[in-house]
Motif scaffolding. Structure first.
Motif, PDB file in Angstrom:
ATOM      1  N   ARG A  66     -95.557   3.511 -86.418  1.00  0.00           N
ATOM      2  CA  ARG A  66     -96.642   2.898 -87.364  1.00  0.00           C
ATOM      3  C   ARG A  66     -98.048   3.249 -87.392  1.00  0.00           C
ATOM      4  O   ARG A  66     -99.174   2.627 -87.476  1.00  0.00           O
ATOM      5  CB  ARG A  66     -96.612   1.328 -87.567  1.00  0.00           C
ATOM      6  N   ASN A  67     -99.096   4.622 -86.799  1.00  0.00           N
ATOM      7  CA  ASN A  67    -100.238   4.916 -86.518  1.00  0.00           C
ATOM      8  C   ASN A  67    -100.970   5.463 -88.062  1.00  0.00           C
ATOM      9  O   ASN A  67    -101.464   5.766 -87.708  1.00  0.00           O
ATOM     10  CB  ASN A  67    -100.518   5.642 -84.877  1.00  0.00           C
ATOM     11  N   ALA A 169     -90.140  -2.472 -93.194  1.00  0.00           N
ATOM     12  CA  ALA A 169     -90.608  -4.090 -92.601  1.00  0.00           C
ATOM     13  C   ALA A 169     -90.199  -4.571 -92.369  1.00  0.00           C
ATOM     14  O   ALA A 169     -88.779  -4.396 -91.211  1.00  0.00           O
ATOM     15  CB  ALA A 169     -90.627  -5.338 -93.822  1.00  0.00           C
ATOM     16  N   LEU A 170     -90.786  -4.866 -90.668  1.00  0.00           N
ATOM     17  CA  LEU A 170     -90.121  -5.679 -89.347  1.00  0.00           C
ATOM     18  C   LEU A 170     -89.714  -6.805 -89.929  1.00  0.00           C
ATOM     19  O   LEU A 170     -90.577  -8.310 -89.524  1.00  0.00           O
ATOM     20  CB  LEU A 170     -91.346  -5.470 -88.608  1.00  0.00           C
ATOM     21  N   THR A 171     -88.435  -7.234 -90.422  1.00  0.00           N
ATOM     22  CA  THR A 171     -87.714  -8.327 -90.580  1.00  0.00           C
ATOM     23  C   THR A 171     -86.448  -9.056 -89.140  1.00  0.00           C
ATOM     24  O   THR A 171     -86.660  -8.249 -88.500  1.00  0.00           O
ATOM     25  CB  THR A 171     -87.362  -8.713 -91.733  1.00  0.00           C
ATOM     26  N   VAL A 172     -86.455  -9.959 -88.631  1.00  0.00           N
ATOM     27  CA  VAL A 172     -85.225 -10.851 -87.860  1.00  0.00           C
ATOM     28  C   VAL A 172     -84.909 -12.051 -88.565  1.00  0.00           C
ATOM     29  O   VAL A 172     -85.653 -12.573 -89.282  1.00  0.00           O
ATOM     30  CB  VAL A 172     -86.200 -11.299 -86.707  1.00  0.00           C
ATOM     31  N   SER A 173     -83.681 -11.473 -88.408  1.00  0.00           N
ATOM     32  CA  SER A 173     -82.357 -12.118 -89.596  1.00  0.00           C
ATOM     33  C   SER A 173     -81.730 -12.940 -88.276  1.00  0.00           C
ATOM     34  O   SER A 173     -81.134 -12.083 -87.122  1.00  0.00           O
ATOM     35  CB  SER A 173     -82.736 -11.965 -90.898  1.00  0.00           C
ATOM     36  N   GLU A 216     -90.647 -12.277 -90.157  1.00  0.00           N
ATOM     37  CA  GLU A 216     -91.798 -11.231 -90.083  1.00  0.00           C
ATOM     38  C   GLU A 216     -92.253 -10.905 -88.881  1.00  0.00           C
ATOM     39  O   GLU A 216     -92.280 -12.292 -88.700  1.00  0.00           O
ATOM     40  CB  GLU A 216     -92.599 -10.509 -91.793  1.00  0.00           C
ATOM     41  N   ALA A 217     -92.177  -9.997 -88.453  1.00  0.00           N
ATOM     42  CA  ALA A 217     -92.277  -9.759 -86.827  1.00  0.00           C
ATOM     43  C   ALA A 217     -93.283  -8.988 -86.096  1.00  0.00           C
ATOM     44  O   ALA A 217     -93.329  -8.081 -86.984  1.00  0.00           O
ATOM     45  CB  ALA A 217     -90.766  -9.957 -85.932  1.00  0.00           C
ATOM     46  N   GLU A 218     -94.454  -9.185 -85.753  1.00  0.00           N
ATOM     47  CA  GLU A 218     -94.787  -7.382 -84.979  1.00  0.00           C
ATOM     48  C   GLU A 218     -94.363  -7.392 -83.879  1.00  0.00           C
ATOM     49  O   GLU A 218     -93.165  -7.838 -83.433  1.00  0.00           O
ATOM     50  CB  GLU A 218     -96.268  -8.088 -85.036  1.00  0.00           C
ATOM     51  N   ALA A 242     -88.968  -3.633 -82.469  1.00  0.00           N
ATOM     52  CA  ALA A 242     -89.721  -1.802 -81.505  1.00  0.00           C
ATOM     53  C   ALA A 242     -90.469  -1.424 -83.220  1.00  0.00           C
ATOM     54  O   ALA A 242     -91.203  -1.746 -83.806  1.00  0.00           O
ATOM     55  CB  ALA A 242     -88.744  -1.089 -81.178  1.00  0.00           C
ATOM     56  N   ASP A 243     -89.068  -0.485 -83.807  1.00  0.00           N
ATOM     57  CA  ASP A 243     -89.721   0.191 -85.096  1.00  0.00           C
ATOM     58  C   ASP A 243     -88.280  -0.005 -86.117  1.00  0.00           C
ATOM     59  O   ASP A 243     -88.675   0.855 -87.286  1.00  0.00           O
ATOM     60  CB  ASP A 243     -89.781   1.689 -85.017  1.00  0.00           C
ATOM     61  N   THR A 244     -87.448  -0.933 -85.900  1.00  0.00           N
ATOM     62  CA  THR A 244     -86.698  -1.112 -86.971  1.00  0.00           C
ATOM     63  C   THR A 244     -86.576  -2.586 -87.214  1.00  0.00           C
ATOM     64  O   THR A 244     -86.727  -3.721 -86.505  1.00  0.00           O
ATOM     65  CB  THR A 244     -85.170  -0.579 -86.348  1.00  0.00           C
ATOM     66  N   PRO A 245     -85.973  -3.546 -88.332  1.00  0.00           N
ATOM     67  CA  PRO A 245     -85.848  -4.384 -88.619  1.00  0.00           C
ATOM     68  C   PRO A 245     -84.510  -4.458 -87.439  1.00  0.00           C
ATOM     69  O   PRO A 245     -83.827  -3.905 -87.044  1.00  0.00           O
ATOM     70  CB  PRO A 245     -85.352  -4.795 -90.125  1.00  0.00           C
ATOM     71  N   VAL A 246     -84.112  -6.917 -87.370  1.00  0.00           N
ATOM     72  CA  VAL A 246     -83.769  -6.917 -86.169  1.00  0.00           C
ATOM     73  C   VAL A 246     -82.147  -7.723 -87.124  1.00  0.00           C
ATOM     74  O   VAL A 246     -83.162  -8.581 -88.104  1.00  0.00           O
ATOM     75  CB  VAL A 246     -84.647  -7.509 -85.229  1.00  0.00           C
ATOM     76  N   GLN A 247     -81.239  -7.720 -87.083  1.00  0.00           N
ATOM     77  CA  GLN A 247     -80.681  -9.022 -86.922  1.00  0.00           C
ATOM     78  C   GLN A 247     -79.769  -9.577 -85.766  1.00  0.00           C
ATOM     79  O   GLN A 247     -78.794  -8.616 -85.096  1.00  0.00           O
ATOM     80  CB  GLN A 247     -79.359  -7.686 -87.712  1.00  0.00           C
ATOM     81  N   LEU A 248     -79.669 -10.768 -85.416  1.00  0.00           N
ATOM     82  CA  LEU A 248     -79.340 -11.309 -84.471  1.00  0.00           C
ATOM     83  C   LEU A 248     -77.801 -11.549 -84.685  1.00  0.00           C
ATOM     84  O   LEU A 248     -77.566 -12.193 -85.451  1.00  0.00           O
ATOM     85  CB  LEU A 248     -80.694 -12.499 -83.801  1.00  0.00           C
ATOM     86  N   ALA A 249     -76.822 -11.879 -83.681  1.00  0.00           N
ATOM     87  CA  ALA A 249     -75.823 -12.349 -83.597  1.00  0.00           C
ATOM     88  C   ALA A 249     -76.237 -14.150 -84.039  1.00  0.00           C
ATOM     89  O   ALA A 249     -77.265 -14.208 -83.605  1.00  0.00           O
ATOM     90  CB  ALA A 249     -74.873 -11.653 -82.217  1.00  0.00           C
ATOM     91  N   SER A 250     -75.155 -14.356 -84.430  1.00  0.00           N
ATOM     92  CA  SER A 250     -75.503 -15.962 -84.413  1.00  0.00           C
ATOM     93  C   SER A 250     -75.271 -16.994 -83.903  1.00  0.00           C
ATOM     94  O   SER A 250     -74.958 -16.223 -82.946  1.00  0.00           O
ATOM     95  CB  SER A 250     -73.803 -16.697 -85.618  1.00  0.00           C
ATOM     96  N   LEU A 251     -76.508 -17.437 -83.554  1.00  0.00           N
ATOM     97  CA  LEU A 251     -76.759 -18.192 -82.205  1.00  0.00           C
ATOM     98  C   LEU A 251     -75.378 -19.469 -82.847  1.00  0.00           C
ATOM     99  O   LEU A 251     -75.382 -20.783 -84.081  1.00  0.00           O
ATOM    100  CB  LEU A 251     -77.922 -19.206 -82.033  1.00  0.00           C
ATOM    101  N   ILE A 252     -74.994 -19.582 -81.139  1.00  0.00           N
ATOM    102  CA  ILE A 252     -73.295 -20.853 -81.891  1.00  0.00           C
ATOM    103  C   ILE A 252     -73.620 -21.923 -80.861  1.00  0.00           C
ATOM    104  O   ILE A 252     -73.461 -21.626 -80.005  1.00  0.00           O
ATOM    105  CB  ILE A 252     -72.600 -19.902 -82.128  1.00  0.00           C
TER     106      ILE A 252
END
Length: 428
Positions: A66-67, A169-173, A216-218, A242-252
């Protein structure tokens, strides 16, 4: 000396003379024939015009750091739309190819070509996909052309278009679950949810009615923490953006978590040596890979294979769009699934859903849904522990693309690839 000896000596002398003559003729160096009328090696007459065409390209790349500069580690992007506006106001559009080049044909005063006029402005504009942003300031570029007699196309750009960088866009879901009547819906009033950014500062998060969160995350190391205020249970997930969006497995909540396996292995599909495509052999990396194929990212001319690639030149996909099953190579063993990069192969399948299930015996211990794009990968941070089967299925049987899949296996299995998992679960 008698007559017989005289005749013999005469014959020898004649033979020697004939041999000398023969060898002297063979040793003569043949002279080349000069064709004074040949034009093969003459300088070209540059006053004679050529009516050929040439590509003028706008290069599109995934700017991984992203430079705003195309440098080492950046990758080409396929099927990105670029519009060309010509001097008369007419427009033509092209898509970038699998090597990142968006090609427009030019030829001097040839009306049927994209570019054919000199001393006129041509405008190139990249159409940015939803969820992406430009890292360079040249989304719209204007080039003017000059007449160059003798050149391939009879014309050339005074200042050709420069490379255009894009980044997602660097999102975390993710979701938070607590077993209840429906097995999913959490008591939101009883949950405190927050993220800890790379600087160590907490950021409060909000759950929607379905228990889903997104922010959104840095770039950097993050942590998501969920506290159940009634029971006091705390779940914590660490992961890297890092350089892609992230999806977390469910927190249970209320789920026992096994200790992680000892050795980390990475399926990066780079083992191909014989051909550009191969069925993954059973036992590779200590696992069996039913219906998962390793392939060179250029083989199918499909944008998803190019855009999802994260390392090397090979990726994986589900053969003929059918479900993939991953199991231990040895019966009775278990493995952990750390996560992987996923996308979809074809533009027609944009928004396809990947269905992931993890099994322990006959019991499904985890299941997730991931939206897929052909434009770029999403990192799915799984941390599924002590499972003996993992299934990957697309909802409509389109081909998903995977790269850099991370697993943990028992220590006696084959030599692992070094490197940390993208994320770990430090909760219960």
């Amino acid at each position: 000396m008698n007559l017989r000896h005289s005749l013999a000596l005469a014959l020898v002398a004649v033979s020697l003379a004939l041999l000398w003559l023969a060898f002297s003729q063979q040793a003569t160096t043949p002279q080349p024939t000069i064709n004074s009328g040949s034009t093969n090696y003459q300088d070209r007459d540059w006053s004679e015009p050529q009516q050929n065409s040439l590509n003028l390209s706008v290069y599109i790349y995934r700017d991984r750091n992203r430079n705003g500069s195309y440098d080492i580690g950046d990758l080409p992007m396929a099927s990105i739309a670029v519009d060309l506006t010509r001097p008369d106001g007419s427009r033509r559009g092209q898509l970038s190819n699998i090597n990142g080049f968006t090609n427009f044909k030019m030829s001097y005063q040839a009306d049927g070509f994209d570019i054919h006029q000199t001393d006129q402005d041509y405008s190139f504009e990249v159409r940015i996909p939803p969820g992406w942003t430009a890292t360079t300031d040249n989304i719209r570029q204007i080039s003017r052309f000059k007449h160059v007699p003798g050149s391939v196309a009879g014309m050339a750009a005074i200042a050709p278009p420069t490379a255009v960088g894009l980044a997602p866009a660097l999102t975390v879901s993710g979701t938070v679950q607590r077993p209840g009547p429906d097995g999913k819906t959490p008591d939101q009033n009883a949950i405190r949810l927050y993220a800890v950014n790379p600087q160590g500062h907490p950021l409060p998060l909000v759950l929607d009615d379905a228990g889903i969160f997104e922010f959104e995350a840095e770039i950097g190391s993050w942590r998501v923490v969920a506290e159940h205020l009634h029971s006091g249970e705390i779940l914590s997930r660490e992961f890297l953006v890092a350089d892609t969006p992230v999806q977390l497995a469910s927190l249970i909540f209320d789920r026992q978590q096994s200790k992680p396996m000892l050795q980390i292995v990475k399926q990066d599909f780079e083992y191909l040596t014989r051909s550009p495509i191969s069925k993954i052999p059973g036992g590779h990396l200590g696992l069996d890979w039913n219906y998962l194929i390793a392939v060179d990212n250029q083989l199918y001319n499909a944008p998803g294979f190019v855009n999802i690639l994260m390392s090397g030149k090979n990726a994986g996909y589900n053969s003929s769009g059918h479900p993939v099953t991953i199991t231990p190579a040895l019966a009775g063993q278990y493995f952990d699934f750390g996560g992987a990069y996923f996308g979809v192969a074809w533009p027609q399948a944009e928004g396809e859903t990947l269905l992931i299930k993890a099994w322990r015996g006959e019991t499904v211990v985890a299941q997730e849904q991931i939206p897929l794009s052909y434009l770029g990968p999403i990192w799915f941070d799984a941390d599924f522990r002590k499972i003996d089967k993992l299934t990957l299925t697309t909802a409509h049987y389109w081909q998903f693309v995977a790269d850099d899949m991370l697993f943990r296996i028992d220590s006696f299995m084959p030599q692992p690839v070094d490197g940390p998992l993208n994320g770990t679960n430090t909760g219960n």
